[in-house]
Design a protein around this motif. Sequence first.
Motif, PDB file in Angstrom:
ATOM      1  N   LYS A 121      -3.904 -28.079  10.950  1.00 50.76           N
ATOM      2  CA  LYS A 121      -4.088 -28.039  12.392  1.00 50.76           C
ATOM      3  C   LYS A 121      -5.025 -26.894  12.752  1.00 50.76           C
ATOM      4  N   GLY A 122      -5.821 -27.112  13.797  1.00 51.16           N
ATOM      5  CA  GLY A 122      -6.781 -26.099  14.204  1.00 51.16           C
ATOM      6  C   GLY A 122      -8.145 -26.335  13.575  1.00 51.16           C
ATOM      7  N   SER A 123      -9.095 -25.501  13.965  1.00 51.29           N
ATOM      8  CA  SER A 123     -10.470 -25.664  13.505  1.00 51.29           C
ATOM      9  C   SER A 123     -10.664 -25.058  12.118  1.00 51.29           C
ATOM     10  N   LEU A 124     -11.743 -25.463  11.458  1.00 53.40           N
ATOM     11  CA  LEU A 124     -12.149 -24.811  10.216  1.00 53.40           C
ATOM     12  C   LEU A 124     -13.461 -24.079  10.471  1.00 53.40           C
ATOM     13  N   ASN A 125     -13.809 -23.195   9.555  1.00 53.56           N
ATOM     14  CA  ASN A 125     -15.016 -22.380   9.688  1.00 53.56           C
ATOM     15  C   ASN A 125     -16.024 -22.764   8.612  1.00 53.56           C
ATOM     16  N   PRO A 126     -16.864 -23.747   8.896  1.00 54.31           N
ATOM     17  CA  PRO A 126     -17.833 -24.170   7.885  1.00 54.31           C
ATOM     18  C   PRO A 126     -18.792 -23.040   7.539  1.00 54.31           C
ATOM     19  N   GLY A 127     -19.131 -22.944   6.281  1.00 55.85           N
ATOM     20  CA  GLY A 127     -20.057 -21.902   5.849  1.00 55.85           C
ATOM     21  C   GLY A 127     -19.411 -20.582   5.513  1.00 55.85           C
ATOM     22  N   SER A 128     -18.102 -20.452   5.743  1.00 53.82           N
ATOM     23  CA  SER A 128     -17.449 -19.162   5.494  1.00 53.82           C
ATOM     24  C   SER A 128     -17.462 -18.786   4.021  1.00 53.82           C
ATOM     25  N   ALA A 129     -17.418 -19.778   3.123  1.00 46.89           N
ATOM     26  CA  ALA A 129     -17.446 -19.493   1.693  1.00 46.89           C
ATOM     27  C   ALA A 129     -18.777 -18.897   1.262  1.00 46.89           C
ATOM     28  N   LEU A 130     -19.828 -19.205   2.045  1.00 47.46           N
ATOM     29  CA  LEU A 130     -21.161 -18.693   1.725  1.00 47.46           C
ATOM     30  C   LEU A 130     -21.599 -17.633   2.721  1.00 47.46           C
ATOM     31  N   LYS A 131     -20.621 -17.118   3.484  1.00 45.35           N
ATOM     32  CA  LYS A 131     -20.849 -16.028   4.436  1.00 45.35           C
ATOM     33  C   LYS A 131     -21.887 -16.393   5.503  1.00 45.35           C
ATOM     34  N   LYS A 132     -21.815 -17.627   5.995  1.00 46.65           N
ATOM     35  CA  LYS A 132     -22.685 -18.077   7.066  1.00 46.65           C
ATOM     36  C   LYS A 132     -21.933 -18.025   8.387  1.00 46.65           C
ATOM     37  N   ASP A 133     -22.626 -17.654   9.426  1.00 50.50           N
ATOM     38  CA  ASP A 133     -22.027 -17.537  10.754  1.00 50.50           C
ATOM     39  C   ASP A 133     -22.257 -18.832  11.522  1.00 50.50           C
ATOM     40  N   LEU A 134     -21.263 -19.714  11.465  1.00 48.64           N
ATOM     41  CA  LEU A 134     -21.354 -21.014  12.119  1.00 48.64           C
ATOM     42  C   LEU A 134     -20.162 -21.205  13.052  1.00 48.64           C
ATOM     43  N   PRO A 135     -20.309 -22.040  14.073  1.00 50.90           N
ATOM     44  CA  PRO A 135     -19.203 -22.244  15.023  1.00 50.90           C
ATOM     45  C   PRO A 135     -18.032 -22.967  14.365  1.00 50.90           C
ATOM     46  N   PRO A 136     -16.797 -22.627  14.748  1.00 49.24           N
ATOM     47  CA  PRO A 136     -15.629 -23.363  14.247  1.00 49.24           C
ATOM     48  C   PRO A 136     -15.671 -24.800  14.751  1.00 49.24           C
ATOM     49  N   VAL A 137     -15.097 -25.705  13.960  1.00 46.98           N
ATOM     50  CA  VAL A 137     -15.174 -27.132  14.286  1.00 46.98           C
ATOM     51  C   VAL A 137     -13.795 -27.772  14.165  1.00 46.98           C
ATOM     52  N   GLY A 138     -13.420 -28.540  15.188  1.00 44.75           N
ATOM     53  CA  GLY A 138     -12.265 -29.409  15.084  1.00 44.75           C
ATOM     54  C   GLY A 138     -10.977 -28.903  15.695  1.00 44.75           C
ATOM     55  N   GLN A 139     -10.181 -29.849  16.205  1.00 42.80           N
ATOM     56  CA  GLN A 139      -8.800 -29.568  16.592  1.00 42.80           C
ATOM     57  C   GLN A 139      -7.873 -29.726  15.390  1.00 42.80           C
ATOM     58  N   ILE A 140      -8.375 -30.418  14.372  1.00 44.54           N
ATOM     59  CA  ILE A 140      -7.627 -30.687  13.149  1.00 44.54           C
ATOM     60  C   ILE A 140      -8.686 -30.828  12.048  1.00 44.54           C
ATOM     61  N   HIS A 141      -8.306 -30.588  10.794  1.00 45.49           N
ATOM     62  CA  HIS A 141      -9.329 -30.615   9.748  1.00 45.49           C
ATOM     63  C   HIS A 141      -8.778 -31.091   8.413  1.00 45.49           C
ATOM     64  N   ILE A 142      -9.682 -31.612   7.592  1.00 48.67           N
ATOM     65  CA  ILE A 142      -9.400 -31.967   6.203  1.00 48.67           C
ATOM     66  C   ILE A 142     -10.336 -31.157   5.321  1.00 48.67           C
ATOM     67  N   SER A 143      -9.771 -30.398   4.392  1.00 49.26           N
ATOM     68  CA  SER A 143     -10.568 -29.619   3.450  1.00 49.26           C
ATOM     69  C   SER A 143     -10.315 -30.115   2.037  1.00 49.26           C
ATOM     70  N   GLY A 144     -11.391 -30.400   1.321  1.00 46.79           N
ATOM     71  CA  GLY A 144     -11.272 -30.837  -0.063  1.00 46.79           C
ATOM     72  C   GLY A 144     -11.558 -29.678  -1.006  1.00 46.79           C
ATOM     73  N   MET A 145     -10.570 -29.299  -1.817  1.00 47.07           N
ATOM     74  CA  MET A 145     -10.713 -28.178  -2.758  1.00 47.07           C
ATOM     75  C   MET A 145     -11.532 -28.616  -3.970  1.00 47.07           C
ATOM     76  N   VAL A 146     -12.814 -28.307  -3.959  1.00 49.15           N
ATOM     77  CA  VAL A 146     -13.691 -28.812  -5.006  1.00 49.15           C
ATOM     78  C   VAL A 146     -13.886 -27.847  -6.168  1.00 49.15           C
ATOM     79  N   ASN A 147     -13.656 -26.544  -5.922  1.00 48.03           N
ATOM     80  CA  ASN A 147     -13.881 -25.583  -7.007  1.00 48.03           C
ATOM     81  C   ASN A 147     -13.248 -24.233  -6.659  1.00 48.03           C
ATOM     82  N   VAL A 148     -13.483 -23.257  -7.553  1.00 46.92           N
ATOM     83  CA  VAL A 148     -12.829 -21.954  -7.476  1.00 46.92           C
ATOM     84  C   VAL A 148     -13.701 -20.953  -6.715  1.00 46.92           C
TER      85      VAL A 148
END
Length: 208
Positions: A121-148
Amino acid sequence: MNFKDKFSREERRVSTEDPAMSDQLADYLIEWLPPSKEIVIACIGTDRSTGDSFGPLVGSMLHDQLLDTFHIYGTLEEPLHALNLKERLSDIHRSHVNPYILAVDACLGKSSSVGSVVLGKGSLNPGSALKKDLPPVGQIHISGMVNVSGFMEHVVLQNTRLHVVMQMAAKVAAAIQMTEAKRRKTSMETRPFQAFTAARPVIHKRIQ
């Protein structure tokens, strides 16, 4: 691409290794998505990076399906990524009044979590893994754990196995299609009842 390294009470996790993963994820989506709203699915990522292609793969798998209650943005052909995210989000808000957005994105996390899909629940922060400053997106989110996460994230993303990402994207897309079918069925079952209850009784006056 975002980070997921802690488990929250506002999350549900499923594993791609579980044969019932798509069914479980669909049940959670049915429970959490507002039933009467059309949902915008923002599939974030780029086809230029194997690890970050999870979102666009989901979008492409859904794009040609007949979906009544979901609107898909972000595909391999027209990705929703760091360079156009702000502009595309503005387009979404112009095209849909007060949209309810389900954001889909790849993420990095602990090694024990790779292969998991997180519905939160809530937004996710795209680009945070690569230290990018992007707007949060979504009231709900799906994240796929692709790597470490934790070291040279750019290199990690480029060296993520396509098989892992494809398998994950296919199961998430299947879950969303199941969710669509259930939402459509519920809508068809409730419409006649709503129409009947909304109808006003006709009162005939007796002529004296």
